[in-house]
Design an enzyme around this catalytic site. Structure first.
Site, PDB file in Angstrom:
ATOM      1  N   HIS A  70       0.862  -1.181   0.000  1.00  0.00           N
ATOM      2  CA  HIS A  70       0.000   0.000   0.000  1.00  0.00           C
ATOM      3  C   HIS A  70       0.898   1.231   0.000  1.00  0.00           C
ATOM      4  O   HIS A  70       1.885   1.281   0.728  1.00  0.00           O
ATOM      5  CB  HIS A  70      -0.881  -0.029   1.258  1.00  0.00           C
ATOM      6  CG  HIS A  70      -2.028   0.933   1.225  1.00  0.00           C
ATOM      7  ND1 HIS A  70      -1.846   2.296   1.307  1.00  0.00           N
ATOM      8  CD2 HIS A  70      -3.361   0.732   1.125  1.00  0.00           C
ATOM      9  CE1 HIS A  70      -3.037   2.884   1.267  1.00  0.00           C
ATOM     10  NE2 HIS A  70      -3.973   1.955   1.144  1.00  0.00           N
ATOM     11  N   ARG A 113      -6.971  10.192   0.335  1.00  0.00           N
ATOM     12  CA  ARG A 113      -6.847  10.688  -1.045  1.00  0.00           C
ATOM     13  C   ARG A 113      -8.222  10.794  -1.693  1.00  0.00           C
ATOM     14  O   ARG A 113      -8.470  11.691  -2.498  1.00  0.00           O
ATOM     15  CB  ARG A 113      -5.912   9.776  -1.842  1.00  0.00           C
ATOM     16  CG  ARG A 113      -4.443  10.017  -1.473  1.00  0.00           C
ATOM     17  CD  ARG A 113      -3.518   8.975  -2.065  1.00  0.00           C
ATOM     18  NE  ARG A 113      -3.568   7.726  -1.329  1.00  0.00           N
ATOM     19  CZ  ARG A 113      -3.528   6.513  -1.860  1.00  0.00           C
ATOM     20  NH1 ARG A 113      -3.459   6.382  -3.171  1.00  0.00           N
ATOM     21  NH2 ARG A 113      -3.550   5.442  -1.109  1.00  0.00           N
TER      22      ARG A 113
END
Ligand code: FAD
Length: 604
Positions: free
Chosen positions: A236, A256
Site C-alpha cells: 500500500h 486521497r
C-alpha cells in the site's frame, strides 16, 4: 501420551474476521453444527482495522455504475490474471451482501436522499465504497457478531490451530492450543473453512496486525492444497513512516478519496509526472479537474493520486530514492490544503476521517487538518493464497477444505482494488459457508485420529526440549528484514535467489530453536510455532516471484520492468511435493466466457 480435549462439529471455521463470521452464519443457517476458532478475541480480528469501505456497484452516488463496470474494473486492476468466474460472482453479489449487512443492523453513512453513501477509491470508475466514516471494518464485525451470536455457533477464542487433520484424503478437522494455558485441543469436523487472513508479518514494514503470520496458507499447503498467485503481494502506498514504533500503520486511501494530495520535498505533486497509458483517458492532468472529481463532478477525471496502489507506491519510492522525500524517508500527504476550497475544512476532515485524525494526533502529534502527514509504502495485502473452486470455495485437491477472504486466492489476480476485500469477505464467506454445510451433510463422521494427533502434539512441544541458545525471535526478525529488502516492492533475480538461500538457512535454524519456561501464556513458544508458517509463505512468495520474469500488478521486477504478454497467459501454482519440497507449475486459466469478454472490451 499428550493430553488434549476433543470437540466435534460438522463445520469448523478457522478465523473470526469478516470472512469467517459470514461463513459461520451461512453454514449455521443451513442447519449444521458450526464452531469458530480464533487466535484473538472475538471482535479483534484484523477486519476491524478496515477503514475505507466495501466496494459494491449499487449506483447510489453515480447511477452509471453497475456490476459490469465493477467486473471490468476488478479485472483491469488484477491485470486479467483474476479467476474471472470469481470476479463475476463478486461484482454481481456484492450489492446484495451490503444491503443484507444493512438489514442486519449496519449503520452506513448516507446520501442526502437516505441511500447508502459510496465514496471514491483507486481503480474504481465510479464512487463505489459503502462506508461508515473510516471505521467500516469495525461496523462490519460488530454487525456480523451481533447477528451471528444468536445462531447457536460455538466460539473458541484465543485458540491457535497448528495443523489440519486428515482422514485419508479428506479433511477431518484441526489441532491447536489455547494461548492462555497452552493446553491442546482437537476439533474434529467434516468440513473446515479457512478464514485466517493474510501474511503481512513475513515483512518488516506492514499495516497488518500480529495475527497475519500466513497460518491458513501454510496449514492448507501442508495438508495438500495448492497455493496460487503467491508472487502478488500488495504494498500500500501510504503507511505511517514516523515515529519508528508506528512505522507501517495504514493511512487509508480514503484520505486521497477526500482530496488528499501527494507532494515531494519540493512541494511538487509528483503523481502528475507518470500516468500509465491505460489510465490516461480517465486521469486528470490538472489539479482543478482532480478536485472537481473529488467533489462529485461526474464529468471530471480522477486525480492521479487515485491510480492503482502498485503504481502510486512505486512513484513514492522513486521520489524518495531521488532524494526528494520527506525527512523520515517518505513523502507528504496533504489533506489540510482543502481549506482553500471549502469552508469549515477542519470539521469536514474530522468528520470524514475521524480515525486518521486521532491516529496522527495520538501517535505522531500531527494535526492532519492543518499540516501534512509523512507517508511511505507498507506491506498490506496478499492477493495470492489457497487455490479454491470459484463457485464453492473448496480446494480442488483436499475434499472438505474451504477457504474464504484474504487467505484464498483468485478474485484479485495481480492486484486488488481498495474496497474489494470487504465485499470479497461477504460474497465468498457466504458461499464457503453454504457449500461447506452442503458438503458436511453428505459426510460420515470422521474416524479416530489419535495417533496422528499424538505425533502433532509431540512436534508442538519439541521447542521445550531443545537448547534455548537461540530463541525464535532472532529468526523471525531476520526473515522479516530479508523479505523486506530482497523480495519487497522492487525485485531482482539475484536478490531473490539470495533470499531463497537465506530462507533455507533460516529453516534449519527454526528447526532447532528452543524456548524456556512452561506452556502457560508463553509468546516465545507461540512464535516458535509460527515460524514454519512464515517461512512457508516466504518461500512461496519468493519462488513464484523468481518465476514471473515480468512486472505486473503488485509484482515489480527491476530486471524485467515491462509487462510481458506471454506471462499474462498463466498463473503460478505451488504444491507440496512427495519429497516435501515446494513444486511449482504454470497453469493457463480457462478461457473467459464470451459475454464477459465483451463486457471487458466494452468497458475499455
Ligand atoms: P481477518 O479479519 O484477519 O481474520 C482472520 C482471523 O483468523 C482472525 O480471527 C484471527 O485470529 C484468525 N486466525 C489466524 N490464524 C489463526 C490460527 N492459526 N488459528 C486460529 N485462528 C487464526 N479492505 C477493504 O476492502 N476495505 C478497506 O477499507 C480496508 N482497509 C484496511 C485497513 C487496514 C489497516 C488493513 C490492514 C487492511 C484493510 N483492508 C481493507 C483489507 C481487509 O481489512 C482484509 O483483507 C480483511 O479484513 C481480511 O479479512 P479476513 O476475514 O480474511 O481475515
Amino acid at each position: 501420551m499428550a493430553t488434549f480435549t476433543t470437540h466435534e462439529h460438522d463445520v469448523l471455521v478457522i478465523g473470526a474476521g469478516g470472512a469467517g463470521l459470514r461463513a459461520a452464519i451461512e453454514a449455521s443457517a443451513a442447519g449444521v453444527n458450526v464452531a469458530v476458532v480464533t487466535k484473538s478475541l472475538l471482535g479483534k480480528a484484523h477486519t476491524v482495522m478496515a477503514e475505507g469501505g466495501m466496494a459494491a456497484a449499487m449506483g447510489n452516488v453515480d447511477d452509471r455504475d453497475n456490476w459490469k463496470v465493477h467486473f471490468a474494473d476488478t479485472m483491469r486492476g488484477g491485470q486479467y490474471l483474476n479467476q474471472w468466474r470469481m470476479a463475476e460472482h463478486h461484482a454481481k453479489e456484492a450489492p446484495d451482501r451490503v444491503r443484507e449487512l444493512e438489514a442486519w443492523g449496519a449503520v452506513f453513512d448516507r446520501t442526502k436522499d437516505g441511500k447508502i453513501l459510496q465514496r471514491n477509491f483507486g481503480g474504481h470508475r465510479y464512487p463505489r465504497l459503502a462506508h461508515v466514516g473510516d471505521r467500516t471494518g469495525l461496523e462490519m464485525i460488530r454487525t456480523l457478531q451481533d447477528h451471528g451470536v444468536h445462531k447457536g455457533i460455538t466460539f473458541y477464542m484465543e485458540q491457535t490451530t497448528f495443523r489440519l487433520l486428515k482422514d485419508g484424503d479428506r479433511i477431518a478437522g484441526a489441532f491447536g492450543y489455547d494461548r492462555e494455558r497452552g493446553r491442546f485441543h482437537a476439533w474434529k469436523a467434516k468440513a473446515v473453512i479457512l478464514a485466517t487472513g493474510g501474511i503481512g508479518r513475513a515483512f518488516k514494514i506492514t499495516s497488518n496486525s500480529w495475527e497475519y503470520t500466513g497460518d491458513g496458507q501454510s496449514l492448507a499447503y501442508h495438508a495438500g492444497a495448492e497455493l496460487l498467485d503467491m508472487e502478488f503481494v500488495q504494498f500500500h502506498p501510504t503507511g505511517m513512516v514516523w515515529p519508528p514504533s508506528v512505522r507501517g500503520i495504514l493511512v487509508t486511501e480514503g484520505v486521497r478519496g477526500e482530496g488528499g494530495v501527494l507532494k515531494n520535498s519540493e512541494g511538487k505533486r509528483f503523481m502528475f509526472d507518470d500516468i500509465p497509458d491505460n489510465y490516461k483517458s480517465s486521469t486528470a492532468t490538472d489539479p482543478e479537474e482532480g478536485w472537481r472529481y473529488v467533489t462529485g463532478d461526474k464529468n471530471a477525471k480522477r486525480p492521479p493520486e487515485l491510480l492503482t496502489r502498485d503504481h502510486v507506491a512505486r512513484c513514492i519510492r522513486r521520489e524518495v530514492k531521488a532524494g526528494r522525500g520527506s525527512p523520515h524517508g517518505g513523502v507528504f500527504l496533504d489533506v489540510a490544503w482543502i481549506k482553500e476550497k471549502i469552508p469549515n475544512s477542519q470539521e469536514h476532515i474530522k468528520k470524514k476521517l475521524p480515525s486518521m485524525y486521532h491516529q496522527f494526533k495520538a501517535l505522531a502529534d500531527i494535526d492532519i487538518t492543518t499540516e501534512p502527514m509523512e507517508v511511505g509504502p507498507t506491506t498490506h495485502y496478499m492477493m495470492g493464497g489457497v487455490r479454491v473452486d470459484p463457485d464453492s470455495q473448496m480446494s480442488p485437491t483436499v475434499p472438505g477444505l474451504f477457504a474464504a477472504g484474504e487467505v484464498a486466492a483468485g478474485l484479485h489476480g495481480a492486484n486488488r482494488l481498495g474496497g474489494n476485500s470487504l465485499s470479497d469477505l461477504l460474497v465468498f464467506g457466504k458461499r464457503a459457508g453454504e457449500y461447506a454445510a452442503k458438503y458436511a451433510k453428505d459426510q460420515k463422521p470422521v474416524s479416530h485420529l489419535e495417533s496422528e494427533i499424538e505425533a502433532i502434539a509431540k512436534e508442538a512441544l519439541a521447542p521445550f526440549d531443545r537448547d534455548p541458545k537461540e530463541g525464535p525471535y532472532q529468526v523471525q526478525y531476520e526473515l522479516q528484514d530479508m523479505m523486506q529488502d530482497l523480495v519487497g516492492i522492487v525485485r531482482v533475480e539475484d536478490e531473490m535467489k539470495q533470499a531463497l538461500a537465506g530462507i533455507a538457512k533460516l529453516r534449519e535454524r527454526a528447526a532447532v530453536v528452543g524456548v524456556t519456561s512452561h506452556r502457560e501464556y508463553n509468546p516465545g513458544w507461540h512464535t516458535a510455532l509460527d515460524l514454519d508458517n512464515l517461512l512457508t509463505v516466504s518461500e512461496a512468495i519468493t519462488l513464484s516471484a523468481i518465476e514471473r520474469k515480468e512486472s505486473r500488478g503488485g509484482h515489480f521486477r527491476d530486471d524485467f520492468p515491462a509487462k510481458d504478454p506471454e506471462y499474462g497467459k498463466f498463473n503460478i501454482v505451488l504444491k507440496k511435493a512427495a519429497d516435501g519440497s515446494m513444486s511449482l507449475r504454470r497453469e493457463t486459466p480457462p478461457p473467459m466466457r464470451e459475454d464477459l469478454k465483451a463486457i471487458v472490451e466494452e468497458q475499455k
